[in-house]
Scaffold this motif. Sequence first.
Motif, mmCIF file in Angstrom:
data_model
loop_
_atom_site.group_PDB
_atom_site.id
_atom_site.type_symbol
_atom_site.label_atom_id
_atom_site.label_comp_id
_atom_site.label_asym_id
_atom_site.label_seq_id
_atom_site.Cartn_x
_atom_site.Cartn_y
_atom_site.Cartn_z
ATOM 1 N N ARG A 30 0.851 -1.189 0.000
ATOM 2 C CA ARG A 30 0.000 0.000 0.000
ATOM 3 C C ARG A 30 0.879 1.228 0.000
ATOM 4 N NH1 ARG A 30 -4.559 -1.131 3.086
ATOM 5 N NH2 ARG A 30 -6.065 0.420 2.786
ATOM 6 N N VAL A 31 0.462 2.294 -0.701
ATOM 7 C CA VAL A 31 1.209 3.543 -0.556
ATOM 8 C C VAL A 31 0.724 4.247 0.698
ATOM 9 C CG1 VAL A 31 1.674 3.854 -3.016
ATOM 10 C CG2 VAL A 31 -0.366 4.912 -2.011
ATOM 11 N N ALA A 33 0.534 8.090 2.141
ATOM 12 C CA ALA A 33 0.709 9.521 1.870
ATOM 13 C C ALA A 33 0.835 10.210 3.226
ATOM 14 C CB ALA A 33 -0.458 10.025 1.041
ATOM 15 N N GLY A 34 -0.164 10.965 3.647
ATOM 16 C CA GLY A 34 -0.081 11.615 4.964
ATOM 17 C C GLY A 34 -0.128 10.615 6.105
ATOM 18 N N GLY A 35 -0.696 9.467 5.823
ATOM 19 C CA GLY A 35 -0.734 8.413 6.835
ATOM 20 C C GLY A 35 -1.818 8.592 7.887
ATOM 21 N N HIS A 36 -2.611 9.628 7.763
ATOM 22 C CA HIS A 36 -3.564 9.898 8.841
ATOM 23 C C HIS A 36 -4.836 9.082 8.758
ATOM 24 C CE1 HIS A 36 -1.832 12.602 11.689
ATOM 25 N NE2 HIS A 36 -1.126 13.118 10.710
ATOM 26 N N SER A 37 -5.000 8.323 7.718
ATOM 27 C CA SER A 37 -6.063 7.315 7.716
ATOM 28 C C SER A 37 -5.450 5.930 7.818
ATOM 29 C CB SER A 37 -6.889 7.403 6.426
ATOM 30 O OG SER A 37 -7.673 8.568 6.444
ATOM 31 N N LEU A 38 -4.394 5.720 7.058
ATOM 32 C CA LEU A 38 -3.816 4.385 6.985
ATOM 33 C C LEU A 38 -3.146 3.974 8.303
ATOM 34 C CD1 LEU A 38 -3.274 1.897 5.333
ATOM 35 C CD2 LEU A 38 -1.295 3.034 4.292
ATOM 36 N N HIS A 79 -3.681 19.124 3.255
ATOM 37 C CA HIS A 79 -4.875 19.878 3.653
ATOM 38 C C HIS A 79 -4.516 21.337 3.952
ATOM 39 C CE1 HIS A 79 -7.591 16.481 3.894
ATOM 40 N NE2 HIS A 79 -6.830 15.840 4.760
ATOM 41 N N GLY A 111 -2.010 15.235 6.191
ATOM 42 C CA GLY A 111 -3.006 14.560 5.337
ATOM 43 C C GLY A 111 -3.088 15.223 3.969
ATOM 44 N N THR A 112 -3.328 14.408 2.938
ATOM 45 C CA THR A 112 -3.309 14.892 1.562
ATOM 46 C C THR A 112 -4.673 14.738 0.904
ATOM 47 O OG1 THR A 112 -2.749 12.707 0.696
ATOM 48 C CG2 THR A 112 -0.903 14.132 1.331
ATOM 49 N N ASP A 125 -14.683 14.515 3.912
ATOM 50 C CA ASP A 125 -15.295 15.735 3.387
ATOM 51 C C ASP A 125 -14.908 16.053 1.943
ATOM 52 O OD1 ASP A 125 -16.685 16.859 5.846
ATOM 53 O OD2 ASP A 125 -14.674 16.517 6.625
ATOM 54 N N LEU A 168 -3.325 7.782 -7.678
ATOM 55 C CA LEU A 168 -4.024 9.013 -8.032
ATOM 56 C C LEU A 168 -2.948 10.084 -8.138
ATOM 57 C CD1 LEU A 168 -6.572 10.802 -8.339
ATOM 58 C CD2 LEU A 168 -6.587 11.025 -5.857
ATOM 59 N N LYS A 185 -20.648 21.760 8.046
ATOM 60 C CA LYS A 185 -20.579 20.451 8.696
ATOM 61 C C LYS A 185 -20.997 20.596 10.144
ATOM 62 C CE LYS A 185 -16.498 17.753 10.186
ATOM 63 N NZ LYS A 185 -15.167 17.330 9.749
HETATM 64 C C1 LIG Z 1 -7.999 12.692 14.157
HETATM 65 C C2 LIG Z 1 -8.377 12.718 12.720
HETATM 66 C C3 LIG Z 1 -9.487 13.417 12.335
HETATM 67 C C4 LIG Z 1 -9.849 13.460 11.000
HETATM 68 N N1 LIG Z 1 -10.941 14.184 10.672
HETATM 69 C C5 LIG Z 1 -11.296 14.247 9.372
HETATM 70 C C6 LIG Z 1 -12.421 14.997 8.986
HETATM 71 O O1 LIG Z 1 -13.092 15.615 9.782
HETATM 72 N N2 LIG Z 1 -12.748 15.007 7.668
HETATM 73 C C7 LIG Z 1 -12.013 14.338 6.740
HETATM 74 O O2 LIG Z 1 -12.346 14.409 5.570
HETATM 75 N N3 LIG Z 1 -10.932 13.641 7.082
HETATM 76 C C8 LIG Z 1 -10.551 13.574 8.371
HETATM 77 N N4 LIG Z 1 -9.453 12.848 8.717
HETATM 78 C C9 LIG Z 1 -8.722 12.124 7.684
HETATM 79 C C10 LIG Z 1 -7.612 12.959 7.117
HETATM 80 O O3 LIG Z 1 -8.129 13.963 6.314
HETATM 81 C C11 LIG Z 1 -6.679 12.047 6.355
HETATM 82 O O4 LIG Z 1 -5.499 12.705 6.211
HETATM 83 C C12 LIG Z 1 -7.143 11.635 4.979
HETATM 84 O O5 LIG Z 1 -8.375 10.975 5.062
HETATM 85 C C13 LIG Z 1 -6.173 10.697 4.308
HETATM 86 O O6 LIG Z 1 -5.123 11.374 3.788
HETATM 87 P P1 LIG Z 1 -3.640 10.854 3.989
HETATM 88 O O7 LIG Z 1 -2.794 11.619 3.061
HETATM 89 O O8 LIG Z 1 -3.313 10.933 5.408
HETATM 90 O O9 LIG Z 1 -3.787 9.338 3.470
HETATM 91 P P2 LIG Z 1 -3.113 7.983 3.954
HETATM 92 O O10 LIG Z 1 -3.582 7.632 5.317
HETATM 93 O O11 LIG Z 1 -1.668 8.028 3.737
HETATM 94 O O12 LIG Z 1 -3.757 7.006 2.904
HETATM 95 C C14 LIG Z 1 -5.109 6.685 2.896
HETATM 96 C C15 LIG Z 1 -5.379 5.622 1.829
HETATM 97 O O13 LIG Z 1 -5.223 6.178 0.549
HETATM 98 C C16 LIG Z 1 -4.208 5.501 -0.196
HETATM 99 N N5 LIG Z 1 -3.499 6.547 -0.940
HETATM 100 C C17 LIG Z 1 -2.952 7.673 -0.441
HETATM 101 N N6 LIG Z 1 -2.485 8.445 -1.437
HETATM 102 C C18 LIG Z 1 -2.737 7.794 -2.579
HETATM 103 C C19 LIG Z 1 -2.510 8.088 -3.950
HETATM 104 N N7 LIG Z 1 -1.927 9.230 -4.341
HETATM 105 N N8 LIG Z 1 -2.893 7.189 -4.872
HETATM 106 C C20 LIG Z 1 -3.494 6.035 -4.507
HETATM 107 N N9 LIG Z 1 -3.753 5.707 -3.229
HETATM 108 C C21 LIG Z 1 -3.382 6.578 -2.281
HETATM 109 C C22 LIG Z 1 -3.382 4.792 0.836
HETATM 110 O O14 LIG Z 1 -2.782 3.661 0.295
HETATM 111 C C23 LIG Z 1 -4.417 4.469 1.873
HETATM 112 O O15 LIG Z 1 -5.109 3.309 1.500
HETATM 113 C C24 LIG Z 1 -9.077 12.773 10.034
HETATM 114 C C25 LIG Z 1 -7.964 12.059 10.427
HETATM 115 C C26 LIG Z 1 -7.610 12.008 11.750
HETATM 116 C C27 LIG Z 1 -6.402 11.238 12.147
#
Ligand SMILES: Cc1cc2nc3c(=O)[nH]c(=O)nc-3n(C[C@H](O)[C@H](O)[C@H](O)COP(=O)(O)OP(=O)(O)OC[C@H]3O[C@@H](n4cnc5c(N)ncnc54)[C@H](O)[C@@H]3O)c2cc1C
Lengths: 295, 797
Positions: A30-31, A33-38, A79, A111-112, A125, A168, A185
Motif C-alpha cells: 500500500r502507498v 501519503a499523509g498516513g492519517h487514515s492508513l 490539507h 493529510g493529503t 469531506d 491518483l 458540517k
Molecule cells: C484525528 C483525525 C481526524 C480526521 N478528521 C477528518 C475529517 O473531519 N474530515 C475528513 O475528511 N478527514 C478527516 N481525517 C482524515 C484525514 O483527512 C486524512 O489525512 C485523509 O483521510 C487521508 O489522507 P492521507 O494523506 O493521510 O492518506 P493515507 O492515510 O496516507 O492514505 C489513505 C489511503 O489512501 C491511499 N493513498 C494515499 N495516497 C494515494 C494516492 N496518491 N494514490 C493512490 N492511493 C493513495 C493509501 O494507500 C491508503 O489506502 C481525520 C484524520 C484524523 C487522524
Amino acid sequence: MQIPAPFDYVRASSVDNALALLDRHGAESRVVAGGHSLLPMMKLRLARPDWLIDINDLFELDYLLVDKDVLRIGAMTRHTTLLESDDIKRLFPIITDAERVIADPIVRNRGTIGGSLCQADPAEDLSTVCHVLEAMAVVRGPAGERMLSMADFHRGPYETAVAQNELLIEVRIPIRTGSSSAYEKVERRVGDWAVAAAGASVSLDSAGTISRVAVGLTAVGLDRNVTEVEAVLVGQAPTEELFTEAGRLASLACDPLADQRGPIDYKRHLADELTRRVVRAACRRAAASVSEITI
Amino acid sequence: MTILEDRPSNPAAGDHDRPVGHGRMQRKEDPRFVRGKGHYVDDIVLPGMLHGAILRAPVAHARLVSIDTTEALAHPKVLAVITGSDLQALGLAWAPTLSMDVQAVLVTDKVRFQGQEVAFVVAEDRYAARDALELIQVEYDVLPPVVDARKAMDPGAPVIRDDLEGRTDNHIFDWEAGNKAETDAVFASADVVVTQEIVYPRVHPAPMETCGAVADFDPIDGRLTLYETTQAPHAHRTLFAMVSGIPEHKIRVVSPDIGGGFGNKVGIYPGYILAVVGSIVTGKPVKWVEDRSENLMSTSFARDYIMQGEIAATKDGKILALRTSVLADHGAFNATAQPTKYPAGFFHIFTGSYDLAAAHCTVTGVYTNKAPGGVAYACSFRVTEAVYLVERMVDILARKLEMDPAELRLKNFIKKEQFPYANKTGWEYDSGDYEPTMRLSMKMAGYDELRREQKEKRERGELMGIGISFFTETVGAGPRKDMDILGLGMADGAELRIHPTGKAVVRISVQSQGQGHETTFAQIVAEEIGIPPEDIDVVHGDTDQTPFGLGTYGSRSTPVSGAAVALVARKVREKARFIAAAMLETRPEDLEWEKGRWFVKGDPSVGKTIAEIAMGAHGTVALPEGIDGNLDAEVTYDPPNLTFPFGAYICVVDVDPGTGHVKVRRFIAVDDCGTRINPMIIEGQIHGGLTDGVGMALMEFIEFDQEGNCLGGSFMDYLIPTAMEVPDWETGFTVTPSPHHPIGAKGIGESATVGSPPAVVNAVVDALAPFGVVHMDMPCTPARVWEAMQGRTRPPV
Ligand SMILES: Cc1cc2nc3c(=O)[nH]c(=O)nc-3n(C[C@H](O)[C@H](O)[C@H](O)COP(=O)(O)OP(=O)(O)OC[C@H]3O[C@@H](n4cnc5c(N)ncnc54)[C@H](O)[C@@H]3O)c2cc1C
C-alpha cells in the motif's frame, strides 16, 4: 502505544518508482501519503499491509495551479496548503469551508487530498467537495494515465476505481464564471468526523438565474450528488422557498445510519438544514461575484 | 543552558513572581516539562528489560472454555505466557480491590467485562509481545450480559459474580444518609415538590499518560522495585506487601513524573501485578504500558449514577428538603477507591450550599458487565455527582416557581454566621461566606445585562442560555477516626531537613500528577521559615525516600499534606529558636521571629538567619539540653475535619437552533479555596477542571451496546475537549480560610470539575426553555440537544 502488525517499508523516489514498487510487492503493498487514515487503521490492526510504500518524497505531486479554466491539484497536496490558498478561497470557497473543519492542524499538516479521496471514508469531506465541483481524477498505472469523473472514481464507502498498482496523481476542477460554493458540517467536537455535512456549488447566469447547481452530502449514506435538487433549481431565481425545497429533497435522498453521532431522523434533518444553508450561501457568494445581482 | 533562575520574570505573573512564601510564581517543575525532559514510567529503561502485553476479552460476559498458548510460546522472542490458571497456582489470580471486593488479575472462570485481562505475554520487545497476543487461542462460551444497571436486579438477570460464595444476584450494597422519616414529613407538607431523574453518565478520566509499570524483582535479595503510574505510592506498597507476600521493607514503589491522574491512577490494576509476576517468572525487569484503548476500556471509569431527585420548597422559594435514591453502576468488580465507611463516597454532601430542614439519600450499588472503577476523574469522592444533582434540582425548582435561579440560590444559602454548619447528613462545613462569592460572579458576568440580552434574542428565535452553579466541595480526607482505605488511616507525613548552608529538602507522602507540588509545597515551607522556594527541594513519589501517607486524590494534598508541611516547618522554626538562643547566648523566649530570622526582642540588629542557625546546628555551637545537632523535623498530620471549598460559576451558551450545536460563549468562575498559596497554580487547576467540566457536559460518554461492547474505546469515539471548545476563562476569587487548617487552605484540585458540569447543563437547558425543556442529561451533543428540542430527551443509558 498502539502497535501495528509487522510490515516492511520503502520510500519511493518518483511516481514511476512508486508504481514499480507497487507492482513488485504486489497485492499486500500500500502507498502511504499523509498516513492519517492508513496508520490509525494499521495501529488498530484493521489494515495490515505487508509493505508500505512511502510517497512523501514525491514533491512533484505537491502543487496547486490555475491552468486556464482548470485548477490542478497534485495528489500529495496537504490539507493545510488547500486551506491557506488564496486562489482556492477566491475560486472554490467550498474547499476552504471544508478544510477549516477537517480534523485539526496536526492532521491537516500531513493529510493529503490524494489520501482523502483514495480512502473514501463515508464521512470524508473532500469526496463530497469534489463531487459537487465536478472534479476529474487523474489516475496513473502501468498502462498509462486515465481521467475519471468523480462518479466513476468514487465507487462507494472505502472503494475507488484506483487499482492496487495505480496512483491518483492529480485532481482537476473546472473553473466557471458566475459560480461559487459553500460547505457546512456539524461535528460533536472540533476535529471530529462529520455527524453530517453538505456542500453546494452554484452558477448564476447574468440575469441571476441558477444555471447550474450541484449539492452533495457527507456521512449520510449518499455517494453521489443530490441530483434531485438540480432538476428543481436550475432555471429558477434563488429564493428562500427554493432553498427550502432543496433541503427537503436532500433529506429525502439521503440514507443515514444511526450511530453514536446521532439517530436517523436527526441526520435527515441535518441534510435538510445544511443543504438549505449551503445552497443559500453558495447563491449569495455567486451573486456577489457577479456584482450586478443581489439576492 | 538557561536554568530556572535565569528565566525572565513574567509580567503577567504579577508583583510577587519571586515570592519568599505564598504568592504567584512560575512552577519549579515546568522547565523540565516544557523541554520534554520529564521522566515518566515509559521513559524508564533497565538493563535486560522485557516487555509485557495483555490479551483482553473480546466480549463482555463469557465462560472461559480453554486457552492454548503453545503457538505464542513458540514465538522466537516470547519468554513467558501467563494465564489465569498459572496465577491460580501462585494464589495470585484474584487481588483485593480498594472496596473490600476482589478483582480477577487474569480470567480463571469467566469474563466479566469486555477488555478484561485474559493472558499476559512477556517478550523481548513490545512489538513481539503484541504480535504474540494474536497467537493465543481462546475459546469462550458467550453468556448474556447485564448492561443496563436498571435491569441488574431483575429476578432473571444473569449473576455476574458467581465467584463469590453464595451470591445469587448482582446487588453490592445499600447505603443511606440523613433522616428518612423527618424528610418524608417535610415533603408531605411542602407547597411545592419537583422530581426529576438525573443521570450522570459513565465517563473516563483519560489522562494523557496511560497506566503502566516497570517491575524489577531481584531474585538474589528478594527485593522488588516497582515503577508505577500511581497517585498513591505508599498505599500501593503496603497492598503489594499484603497480597504478594514480599515483605514491605523489600518493596520500593516509585512513582516518577505522572502525566495526569484524575483518579485513574489510584487503584492497583492487573497490569501492575502482571508486570511483577512477569519479572519474578523471568528474573528480568518487565515493562508494561497500556495503550489508549486499554486505558479507556479497562481502567477506572467515573460516575455512572442514575439519580432520582426530589426537592421540596415553599411557594415563595424557601427550599426545605432534598431526597434522592441512586442506582450506582459499579461494573464487574467493586473497585472504587474511597474511605471504607462510605461506599458512595461523599455523595451525602448532596445538600449542597443550602440551609435545609431535612435531607435523605439512599444509594444502591450493582454489578454490571462493564469495567470496574467508579471513583475517578477529579470527583472528590462523588461530590461531583452530588453537586450535579442539587444544582440541577435547584434550577428545576426555579423554573417551576418561575424564579430567577440566582435569586433562588441567594435566598437559600447557608448564612455566614451559621458556620461551622452541621448539615442534615452528618457533615460539619468548616467555613463559608457564600453570598459575596455569588454576587461577585454575577457582577463579573454582568448577570442582569445577560438576562436582558437573552430576552431580546428569544424574541428573535435565537437560543441563548445562562447557567449557574454554586457548589460546596468536601475535600482533604480525612480524619483517621472516620476515614481509612483498607484500614490505612488517611493521614500524611512530612519531613523537613535544613542543610548546613540553609538550603532545604522537604519529603512528602503525596505524589503530583500535574498539580505543581514541587512549587506549592516549597512555597508553604518558604512562608513558614523564610527561605526562598528555589532553595527548597521537594521530594516525592518514592517510598524509599519519603514518609508514609495515602497519596494525592480527592483534592487532599494541600488540605492534608500541605498542613503536614506547614506544621513540620513550624517545628523546625521552633527548634531554630532554641539553637539561635544558644548562638546568641540569650533565652528562647527573648527572641522574636520575622520571616527568615530570629532576633532579640527590642534589638532587631542582633539575630540569626535560618541559614546561620542551620550551620550552627551542624557546627560547634553548644546546644541546649534536649536539642540535637540538626535542623530537621518530621510530622504526621491527621486532619481534624475535611475542608469545604466553594464557588460560584456562570456559563453562557449559544445553541444553533437548526443543528443543536452548543457553543460555550463565556464562563465565569469565582472560587473560594481559603488561603491561596500560589494563585497561578490555582488558576491552572481551575482552567483544567473547567475544561473537564465542559467535556463531560457536552461530549464525554463511555457508551455500551446491547452486547456490552464498549463504544468509547478510542479518542475517535470518546471525545475530550480541546482549546477550541472552551472560551477564555474568566476567573475570580474570594478568600474564606479554613479555621482548622494550619494555614487556612482548603484545596482546589477538583473544584472546577465538580462545579462546572451543572453550570453548562443548566445553561443548555435554559437555552432550550422556549421548547419546554426542563431537563436533559449529559452529554449535550448536537444530536441529543436536537432531540430535546423535539421533546424527546432520553437518558444516556
Ligand atoms: C484525528 C483525525 C481526524 C480526521 N478528521 C477528518 C475529517 O473531519 N474530515 C475528513 O475528511 N478527514 C478527516 N481525517 C482524515 C484525514 O483527512 C486524512 O489525512 C485523509 O483521510 C487521508 O489522507 P492521507 O494523506 O493521510 O492518506 P493515507 O492515510 O496516507 O492514505 C489513505 C489511503 O489512501 C491511499 N493513498 C494515499 N495516497 C494515494 C494516492 N496518491 N494514490 C493512490 N492511493 C493513495 C493509501 O494507500 C491508503 O489506502 C481525520 C484524520 C484524523 C487522524
